[in-house]
Design an enzyme around this catalytic site. Structure first.
Site, PDB file in Angstrom:
ATOM      1  CB  THR A  15     -29.589  11.432 -67.044  1.00  0.00           C
ATOM      2  OG1 THR A  15     -29.403  10.371 -67.977  1.00  0.00           O
ATOM      3  CG2 THR A  15     -31.076  11.630 -66.822  1.00  0.00           C
ATOM      4  CG  ASP A  59     -24.487   8.879 -73.379  1.00  0.00           C
ATOM      5  OD1 ASP A  59     -23.834   7.931 -72.896  1.00  0.00           O
ATOM      6  OD2 ASP A  59     -25.717   8.948 -73.328  1.00  0.00           O
ATOM      7  CB  SER A  60     -21.337   8.611 -69.071  1.00  0.00           C
ATOM      8  OG  SER A  60     -22.300   7.592 -69.014  1.00  0.00           O
ATOM      9  CB  SER A  61     -22.015   5.325 -73.618  1.00  0.00           C
ATOM     10  OG  SER A  61     -22.999   4.854 -72.731  1.00  0.00           O
ATOM     11  CG  ASP A  92     -24.739   4.129 -68.686  1.00  0.00           C
ATOM     12  OD1 ASP A  92     -25.450   3.820 -67.713  1.00  0.00           O
ATOM     13  OD2 ASP A  92     -25.178   4.220 -69.845  1.00  0.00           O
ATOM     14  CB  THR A 167     -19.256  -1.745 -59.307  1.00  0.00           C
ATOM     15  OG1 THR A 167     -17.869  -2.051 -59.168  1.00  0.00           O
ATOM     16  CG2 THR A 167     -19.790  -2.458 -60.551  1.00  0.00           C
ATOM     17  CB  THR A 278     -12.588 -11.871 -57.617  1.00  0.00           C
ATOM     18  OG1 THR A 278     -13.728 -12.732 -57.608  1.00  0.00           O
ATOM     19  CG2 THR A 278     -12.918 -10.597 -56.873  1.00  0.00           C
ATOM     20  CD  GLN A 279     -15.418 -14.341 -63.952  1.00  0.00           C
ATOM     21  OE1 GLN A 279     -16.555 -14.760 -63.843  1.00  0.00           O
ATOM     22  NE2 GLN A 279     -14.530 -14.884 -64.779  1.00  0.00           N
ATOM     23  CB  CYS A 280     -16.999 -12.371 -56.548  1.00  0.00           C
ATOM     24  SG  CYS A 280     -16.845 -14.152 -56.796  1.00  0.00           S
TER      25      CYS A 280
END
Length: 342
Positions: A15, A59-61, A92, A167, A278-280
């Site tokens: 973008t 595009d970063s995707s 992204d 993140t 960890t998912q946290c």
């Protein structure tokens, strides 16, 4: 050092490099050759800015390891010419690309700063100008004849982060990134506030070494209540699989059913590395703290400690491509290479 630091802008897509056509309202790629015309504020910085773009911005995707290598090669070929690098990238997957570059660029002694924006550069309320101008300013900072930043970073919405600690947490707010387990390296306000104690200390004398091979034969498995043996066995029996990032609960906890532990043990005995993350959003893996993680430690699961999933994936790709014995892999993975873990 030169009178004025020279900074290379590398536009990969995203973008930040778009501008809205005044007649049609559609977005088109911005011509970075006219950068100073569109952003005259850059002329107020005490540095020389040049730019280079991907022939076909993406595009970063659609970013993949081949593009990461392309970025690394651009830095490598211009490393002795420029004093710093600012990489413009879609938000992204910016944390993935910047984390990967942190591992790929060994003995880095100059700033490499990723940035982007949530709105195009020509929009009235865009965040692109501030992000770009401040990223360039940070990349050009010198103290006692040496660059202040000597690592791969990510700058977004007034904060500079260690790239492999970030993140993306929000798709709409300007404050799109977080670094939950490591403090920001700098904050932009009326003045630039540099948090010197948290900067990567680069005392390297060896020349830059660019790692251009990445092993993508990996899997990311997120545990959830009710995950089945059939599903997990299918994932772990993927042909050519070399490593697995296992996203567990809390401080690295998981179910203790015998089929689950036995399946992981069998996978490790077959030479596939399993990393516990960890998912946290914040916190770290501490295997053995609870009974629900002690068995993982016993069977040889590797601790990802407080790494982000993005960083864990990129580090796994990097180390799998290196000439490391299977016995040494665990020690190397659990060691901090670029400040990605404590």
């Amino acid at each position: 050092m030169k009178t004025k630091p020279s900074i290379l802008l590398i536009y990969t897509g995203g973008t930040i490099g778009m501008i809205r056509d005044s007649e049609t309202g559609s977005l088109r790629v911005f011509d970075f050759k006219n950068l100073l015309d569109k952003i005259p504020e850059l002329q107020q910085l005490k540095c020389d800015v040049k730019s280079i773009s991907f022939i076909k911005p993406i595009d970063s995707s659609n970013m993949n390891p081949n593009h990461w290598i392309q970025i690394a090669e651009i830095i490598e070929s211009h490393y002795n010419i420029f004093d710093g690098f600012v990489i413009l990238h879609g938000s992204d997957t910016m944390s993935y690309t910047s984390s990967a570059l942190s591992f790929m660029l060994e003995n880095l002694a100059k700033p490499v700063i990723f940035t982007g924006s949530q709105l195009p550069i020509g929009d009235l309320r865009t965040d692109a100008k501030e992000n770009l101008i401040t990223a360039v300013e940070l990349a050009s900072l010198y103290k006692d004849g040496k660059p202040v930043i000597t690592e791969v970073c990510l700058y977004f919405e007034y904060k500079l982060y260690r790239a492999n600690r970030t993140t993306k947490i929000n798709a709409e707010n300007f404050e799109a990134f977080a670094s939950s387990n490591y403090p920001e390296l700098a904050e932009s306000g009326v003045h630039l506030k540099i948090n010197y104690p948290y900067l990567w200390k680069s005392n390297v004398t060896d020349p830059l070494k660019v790692h251009k091979t990445l092993n993508t034969n990996i899997a990311l498995i997120k545990l959830f209540p009710g995950i089945t043996e059939v599903f997990l066995k299918t994932m772990l029996n993927t042909p050519q699989l070399k490593g697995v990032i296992l996203e567990t609960f809390g401080a690295g906890n998981c179910m203790t059913e015998s089929w689950f532990i036995n399946l992981l043990k069998e996978t490790i005995l077959n030479g596939i590395h399993i990393i516990n993350i960890t998912q946290c959003i914040a916190g770290k893996v501490n295997m053995g703290q609870y009974e629900t993680s002690s068995q993982l430690k016993e069977i040889g699961v590797i601790s990802g400690k407080d790494m982000t999933t993005e960083s864990a994936i990129c580090k796994l790709m990097h180390l799998l491509s290196a000439e490391i014995s299977h016995e040494s892999f665990k020690t190397m993975y659990e060691m901090s290479l670029r400040g990605e873990l404590l």
